[in-house]
Write a protein that holds these residues in place. Structure first.
Motif, short mmCIF file in Angstrom:
data_model
loop_
_atom_site.label_atom_id
_atom_site.label_comp_id
_atom_site.label_asym_id
_atom_site.label_seq_id
_atom_site.Cartn_x
_atom_site.Cartn_y
_atom_site.Cartn_z
N ILE A 102 0.87 -1.18 0.00
CA ILE A 102 0.00 0.00 0.00
C ILE A 102 0.90 1.23 0.00
N PRO A 103 0.81 2.08 -1.00
CA PRO A 103 1.72 3.25 -1.07
C PRO A 103 1.41 4.26 0.03
N PHE A 104 2.46 4.76 0.68
CA PHE A 104 2.28 5.76 1.72
C PHE A 104 3.55 6.60 1.82
N ARG A 105 3.44 7.73 2.50
CA ARG A 105 4.60 8.58 2.77
C ARG A 105 4.35 9.35 4.07
N ASP A 106 5.40 9.98 4.56
CA ASP A 106 5.33 10.81 5.78
C ASP A 106 4.78 10.00 6.96
N LEU A 107 5.32 8.83 7.15
CA LEU A 107 4.86 7.94 8.23
C LEU A 107 5.38 8.44 9.58
N GLU A 108 4.52 8.40 10.59
CA GLU A 108 4.95 8.66 11.97
C GLU A 108 4.16 7.76 12.91
N VAL A 109 4.82 7.33 13.97
CA VAL A 109 4.21 6.51 15.01
C VAL A 109 4.38 7.25 16.32
N VAL A 110 3.27 7.55 16.99
CA VAL A 110 3.32 8.34 18.22
C VAL A 110 2.64 7.57 19.34
N PRO A 111 3.05 7.81 20.58
CA PRO A 111 2.42 7.12 21.71
C PRO A 111 0.96 7.50 21.85
N ALA A 112 0.24 6.69 22.60
CA ALA A 112 -1.15 7.01 22.89
C ALA A 112 -1.23 8.33 23.64
N GLY A 113 -2.25 9.11 23.33
CA GLY A 113 -2.48 10.34 24.07
C GLY A 113 -3.23 10.05 25.36
N MET A 114 -3.48 11.11 26.16
CA MET A 114 -4.18 10.93 27.42
C MET A 114 -5.58 10.38 27.20
N GLU A 115 -6.25 10.79 26.11
CA GLU A 115 -7.60 10.29 25.86
C GLU A 115 -7.59 8.79 25.61
N GLU A 116 -6.64 8.32 24.77
CA GLU A 116 -6.56 6.88 24.51
C GLU A 116 -6.21 6.11 25.78
N ALA A 117 -5.30 6.68 26.59
CA ALA A 117 -4.92 6.03 27.83
C ALA A 117 -6.12 5.92 28.77
N PHE A 118 -6.89 7.00 28.89
CA PHE A 118 -8.05 7.00 29.77
C PHE A 118 -9.07 5.95 29.32
N VAL A 119 -9.37 5.92 28.04
CA VAL A 119 -10.34 4.95 27.52
C VAL A 119 -9.86 3.52 27.76
N ALA A 120 -8.57 3.28 27.52
CA ALA A 120 -8.03 1.93 27.69
C ALA A 120 -8.06 1.50 29.15
N LEU A 121 -7.71 2.41 30.06
CA LEU A 121 -7.70 2.07 31.48
C LEU A 121 -9.11 1.74 31.98
N ILE A 122 -10.08 2.52 31.54
CA ILE A 122 -11.46 2.25 31.95
C ILE A 122 -11.95 0.93 31.36
N ALA A 123 -11.60 0.68 30.09
CA ALA A 123 -12.03 -0.57 29.43
C ALA A 123 -11.43 -1.78 30.14
N GLU A 124 -10.15 -1.67 30.55
CA GLU A 124 -9.51 -2.79 31.24
C GLU A 124 -10.19 -3.10 32.56
N ASP A 125 -10.73 -2.07 33.21
CA ASP A 125 -11.31 -2.24 34.54
C ASP A 125 -12.78 -2.59 34.50
N THR A 126 -13.42 -2.51 33.33
CA THR A 126 -14.86 -2.75 33.22
C THR A 126 -15.12 -4.15 32.72
N PRO A 127 -15.87 -4.97 33.47
CA PRO A 127 -16.12 -6.34 33.03
C PRO A 127 -17.01 -6.37 31.81
#
Length: 327
Positions: A294-319
């Motif tokens: 798949i052709p692409f350019r200007d690739l960057e990989v960045v850490p999760a932001g606070m919003e992603e971290a918050f959502v993930a932490l709540i999801a991990e704790d919710t059955p």
């Protein structure tokens, strides 16, 4: 260190950052019930004197109950709540705690009076208030003193309410959604005031839904869910603890269907030629992207932001929904 509530040392984050400081606020194994509803389930939290803590959590997580206990409006069903070395009610009665709460409709200020008169009235309620001019300076309301309270903008009203909260020269201040109704410039000015107030050695606890504010202005972030602390540490540490990464690049002929099935991808956003993907395994995602040619350019990989971290932490704790109420 990221402290999670079901591991030893859930209240150690403040002690690790400020080992020589006494706690300004301490919740120890606090349980609170409203009838059969369990609002707090063994909550443990400690805030050092001079520390700024952001309190995050979804609706119904227990934040409001935590705030009410902190201010002495409720007593816990069991456990210990200590504020400035004494009970919350005594600390509040002695004028050592200030609070800026959400008001619902209106500004929460007495209508039909000038700002100066309202602030002087509040000061008379305290035995040892801060000097009037110092409170005005701290809150940045010198230009508002002659203004009637009902003629204040949303941001101006918030600054006056902050002045009311600190009129008693408190050691600890609690702020609930403090930048609500503020524009970008108003928020910038407000947080500069808060930072300066904290630099005087005051303890600040604020609840917010603006995750970027928590990340930027707090020494620590405590995430509450289902009545307990599920994560506690600096914002950068919480974000680093989450495996999710954001993969971004430019693709001249971007088609969402090309990216949905890439390895590790959990979410895809396409805006014109810009592609942004959330991935649990960024290396695998990029490798798969290359393998599929798949052709692409200007690739960057960045850490999760606070919003992603918050959502993930709540999801991990919710059955899972099917597990709720299961034996």
């Amino acid at each position: 260190m990221l402290a999670v509530s079901d591991r030893p040392g859930a209240c150690d984050a403040a002690r690790a950052r400020f080992p020589d400081r006494e706690p300004a606020l301490r919740f120890e194994d606090v349980v609170h019930r409203y009838g059969s509803h369990l609002a707090l389930d063994g909550l443990g939290l400690e805030v050092a004197r001079g520390e700024t803590l952001a309190l995050l959590g979804p609706n119904g997580a227990g934040k409001s109950t935590t705030i009410s206990l902190l201010l002495g409006l409720l007593r816990p069903s069991s456990g210990t709540v200590e504020v400035l070395g004494t009970t919350p009610r005594r600390a509040v009665a002695e004028g050592r705690v200030g609070a800026m709460l959400q008001t619902g409709a209106g500004s929460g200020l007495p209508p039909g009076v000038r700002v100066e008169a309202a602030l002087r009235l509040v000061q008379r309620l305290y035995r040892r208030p801060a000097p009037f001019d110092l409170t005005v300076q701290r809150a940045g309301i010198g230009g508002l003193l002659s203004r009637p309270t009902h003629q204040l903008s949303g941001g101006q009203a918030q600054r006056v309410r902050f002045a009311v909260a600190i009129a008693g020269d408190p050691e600890l201040v609690f702020l609930d959604e403090p930048t609500a109704a503020m524009d970008v410039e108003g928020k910038r000015v407000f947080w500069r005031m808060i930072r300066q107030f904290g630099e005087e050695g005051r303890t600040i606890v604020f609840a917010t839904h603006h995750l970027q504010e928590a990340d930027q202005f707090a020494d620590r972030v405590a995430v509450i869910n289902r009545g307990r602390v599920v994560a506690d540490g600096p914002g950068a540490t919480l974000k680093a603890a989450i495996a999710a990464r954001r993969v971004r690049f430019v693709c001249d002929h971007a088609d969402r269907r090309d990216f949905d099935s890439l390895q590790g991808v959990t979410d895809v956003e396409v805006h014109g030629t810009g592609v942004s993907m959330e991935s649990l395994d960024a290396d695998a995602t990029v490798t798969d992207l290359v393998r599929r040619k798949i052709p692409f350019r200007d690739l960057e990989v960045v850490p999760a932001g606070m919003e992603e971290a918050f959502v993930a932490l709540i999801a991990e704790d919710t059955p899972p929904r099917h597990a709720i109420g299961a034996p």
